[in-house]
Design an enzyme around this catalytic site. Structure first.
Site, mmCIF file in Angstrom:
data_model
loop_
_atom_site.group_PDB
_atom_site.id
_atom_site.type_symbol
_atom_site.label_atom_id
_atom_site.label_comp_id
_atom_site.label_asym_id
_atom_site.label_seq_id
_atom_site.Cartn_x
_atom_site.Cartn_y
_atom_site.Cartn_z
ATOM 1 C CE LYS A 158 -4.086 -0.486 2.459
ATOM 2 N NZ LYS A 158 -4.843 -0.657 3.711
ATOM 3 N N GLY A 164 -8.405 6.737 -1.829
ATOM 4 C CA GLY A 164 -9.327 6.645 -3.041
ATOM 5 C C GLY A 164 -8.946 5.369 -3.839
ATOM 6 C CE LYS A 201 -2.566 -13.434 7.121
ATOM 7 N NZ LYS A 201 -1.989 -13.769 5.829
ATOM 8 C CG HIS A 208 -14.829 -0.426 4.454
ATOM 9 N ND1 HIS A 208 -13.581 0.134 3.721
ATOM 10 C CD2 HIS A 208 -15.421 0.544 4.837
ATOM 11 C CE1 HIS A 208 -13.496 1.234 4.299
ATOM 12 N NE2 HIS A 208 -14.666 1.561 4.855
ATOM 13 N NE ARG A 291 -12.404 12.453 2.801
ATOM 14 C CZ ARG A 291 -12.881 11.316 2.650
ATOM 15 N NH1 ARG A 291 -14.287 11.145 2.938
ATOM 16 N NH2 ARG A 291 -12.147 10.135 2.347
ATOM 17 N NE ARG A 337 -20.132 6.186 -2.156
ATOM 18 C CZ ARG A 337 -19.026 6.697 -1.726
ATOM 19 N NH1 ARG A 337 -18.101 7.125 -2.746
ATOM 20 N NH2 ARG A 337 -18.494 6.721 -0.517
HETATM 21 P P1 ADP Z 1 -7.698 4.235 0.410
HETATM 22 O O1 ADP Z 1 -7.527 5.008 1.460
HETATM 23 O O2 ADP Z 1 -7.274 4.290 -0.923
HETATM 24 O O3 ADP Z 1 -9.299 3.928 0.280
HETATM 25 P P2 ADP Z 1 -7.749 1.804 2.262
HETATM 26 O O4 ADP Z 1 -6.634 1.696 3.138
HETATM 27 O O5 ADP Z 1 -9.017 2.920 3.062
HETATM 28 O O6 ADP Z 1 -7.517 2.690 0.967
HETATM 29 O O7 ADP Z 1 -8.426 0.691 1.727
HETATM 30 C C1 ADP Z 1 -9.654 0.717 0.635
HETATM 31 C C2 ADP Z 1 -10.053 -0.734 0.633
HETATM 32 O O8 ADP Z 1 -9.067 -1.606 0.116
HETATM 33 C C3 ADP Z 1 -10.716 -1.473 1.746
HETATM 34 O O9 ADP Z 1 -12.049 -1.312 2.044
HETATM 35 C C4 ADP Z 1 -10.635 -2.820 1.454
HETATM 36 O O10 ADP Z 1 -11.717 -3.264 0.466
HETATM 37 C C5 ADP Z 1 -9.340 -2.963 0.913
HETATM 38 N N1 ADP Z 1 -8.217 -3.442 1.815
HETATM 39 C C6 ADP Z 1 -7.410 -2.336 2.469
HETATM 40 N N2 ADP Z 1 -6.522 -2.744 3.142
HETATM 41 C C7 ADP Z 1 -6.731 -4.484 3.101
HETATM 42 C C8 ADP Z 1 -6.121 -5.559 3.352
HETATM 43 N N3 ADP Z 1 -5.101 -5.512 4.343
HETATM 44 N N4 ADP Z 1 -6.565 -6.654 3.084
HETATM 45 C C9 ADP Z 1 -7.760 -6.881 2.501
HETATM 46 N N5 ADP Z 1 -8.216 -5.789 1.752
HETATM 47 C C10 ADP Z 1 -7.848 -4.581 1.971
#
Ligand code: ADP
Length: 450
Positions: A158, A164, A201, A208, A291, A337
């Site tokens: 990540k 986004g 992981k 979510h 926000r 949405r």
């Molecule tokens: P962003 O800030 O880009 O929206 P997030 O960290 O909020 O990123 O993650 C967005 C989505 O990505 C989560 O809602 C989930 O669907 C997926 N995701 C993020 N981290 C993980 C993880 N460790 N394992 C599985 N899915 C993940």
């Protein structure tokens, strides 16, 4: 209370803030780019100021122009909405140094929470579990391999500055780790001008779940319960529900964790703590959104709290008028949405003129949108046309109400996500609550073979 507020945003959220201002007896000053010259939200503001050309960099992302508009209109506060500059700590800092109250958290809290690696350190201080992964940014391939082996494949790479849904990559084995890391770094550099990445992981088929918090300047922090936003496409949310239909003990623990996090980082105003929940209802913190969020109405519906009015009151220095015990979660709310997207072309944004728009009504139905018949959706910004929200005593009743409301909603002239939502609300898995963040792409719209 403020006399006048600048709404530093456009479209649906600009209208939402203008509505809150009206109910508080505050004048709302809207801004617009040349592409939004005829946008209906401008007619509802007390004043509208053109801030530049269509490109966001020349208008909604242009700090000097927004500050100039605030000065010209002689406002006391600035509401950033969501997207654009809402989570830009520099904007928050500049607003305050120019003596405009920024209707959002302190810039220090935005800065700390903006880097996901730092947010995880704060979560640890607040005794909130994060997804297992690297302690901060990963600097070398050797380090990445060591960490990936210790947490176990698959891992998710990540972007530290990500948002986004961009800059994320699943990696299933050691052999592909170096090339995946390089690709993720390139993507992060291009999208966020920051190549820093970290490892987590990869949680298998998680839900979510996020918690809405409100914090005033007098030390009061409350949570407004939870939302499930598992229905996503390309990590972008499509449907949001409140509550998240978890056991009440888990909901309480989630709420308490979010409040601890907000207190630890010195958070004020409205914000959201996001978590992933596994099949055993264990939850892991992923990030804070500093926000108001697109999906805030579902929390408003179950708690009866107007979150945008609370944001303005908090910024004006008022204490929260309720305690945690007063914040009840009642019934079930769902938001969909409605985006102007073309399903025949990979759901890419489709701009154009809305020739007809008929919105649903009746008990428990809410339509939050800046669009109307005759309005042309400009190609320059995100594709959200409106949000359809229902509230009912139970989840099955909310689903039935949403089906009914989707059947009443007619938007002609542009392609929209309405057919996709109709398919979701008819699907047994969704009705049974048997979905996760991968469900839309895995079950509803799997990629075509070949
Ligand atoms: P962003 O800030 O880009 O929206 P997030 O960290 O909020 O990123 O993650 C967005 C989505 O990505 C989560 O809602 C989930 O669907 C997926 N995701 C993020 N981290 C993980 C993880 N460790 N394992 C599985 N899915 C993940």
């Amino acid at each position: 209370m403020f006399q006048r507020i600048l709404v530093a945003n456009r479209g649906e959220i600009a209208l939402r803030v203008i509505r809150a201002c009206k109910e508080l007896g505050v004048e709302a000053v809207a801004v617009y780019s040349q592409a939004d010259r005829d946008a209906p939200y401008l007619e509802l503001a007390d004043r509208a100021i053109c801030i530049g050309k269509a490109a966001s960099a020349d208008s909604y992302l242009n700090i000097p122009r927004l500050i100039a508009a605030a000065e010209v209109a002689d406002v006391q506060a600035i509401h950033p909405g969501y997207g654009f500059l809402s989570e830009n700590p520099q904007f928050a800092e500049i607003c305050r140094s120019c003596n405009f109250e920024f209707i959002g958290p302190p810039h220090e809290a935005i800065r700390k929470m903006g880097l996901k690696t730092e947010a995880k350190v704060i979560a640890a201080q607040a005794k909130v579990a994060s997804v297992p992964g690297s302690d901060g940014a990963v600097n070398s391939e050797a380090e990445a391999i060591r960490i990936a082996k210790s947490i176990g494949f698959p891992v998710l790479i990540k972007a530290a500055a990500g948002g986004g849904g961009k800059g994320m990559r699943v990696c299933r084995d050691e052999a592909s780790l170096p090339s995946s890391i390089q690709a993720a770094r390139n993507e992060a550099e291009a999208a966020f001008k920051n190549p820093s990445i970290y490892l987590e992981k990869y949680i298998d088929r998680p839900r979510h779940v996020e918690v809405q918090v409100l914090a005033d300047h007098h030390g009061n922090v409350v949570h407004c319960w939870d939302r499930d936003c598992s229905l996503q496409r390309r990590h972008q949310k499509l449907v949001e529900e409140a509550s998240a239909s978890l056991p009440i003990e888990v909901r309480r623990k989630l709420g308490e964790a979010a409040v601890r996090l907000a207190k630890t980082v010195g958070y004020t105003n409205a914000g959201t703590c996001e978590f992933l929940v596994d099949a055993e209802d264990n939850f892991y913190f992923i990030e804070v959104n500093a926000r108001i969020q697109v999906e805030h109405p579902v929390s408003e519906e179950i708690t009866g709290i107007d979150l945008v009015k609370q944001q303005i009151r908090i910024a004006a220095g008022e204490p929260l008028p309720f305690t945690q015990d007063d914040v009840k979660s009642e019934g079930h709310a769902i938001e969909v949405r409605i985006n102007s997207e073309d399903p025949e072309h990979g759901f890419r944004p489709s701009a154009g003129r809305i020739t007809d728009l008929r919105v649903p009504g009746g008990p428990g139905v809410r339509w939050d949108s800046h669009a109307r018949a005759g309005y042309s959706v400009p190609p320059n910004y995100d594709s959200l046309v409106g949000k359809l929200i229902v509230h009912a005593p139970s989840r099955p009743e909310a689903i039935a109400r949403m089906r009914r409301a989707l059947d009443e909603l007619v938007i002609e002239g542009i392609k929209t996500t309405i057919p996709l939502h109709k398919a979701i609300f008819r699907h047994k898995d969704f009705i049974d609550g048997n979905v996760d963040t991968t469900w839309v792409e895995r079950v509803l719209m799997p990629p075509k073979a070949g």
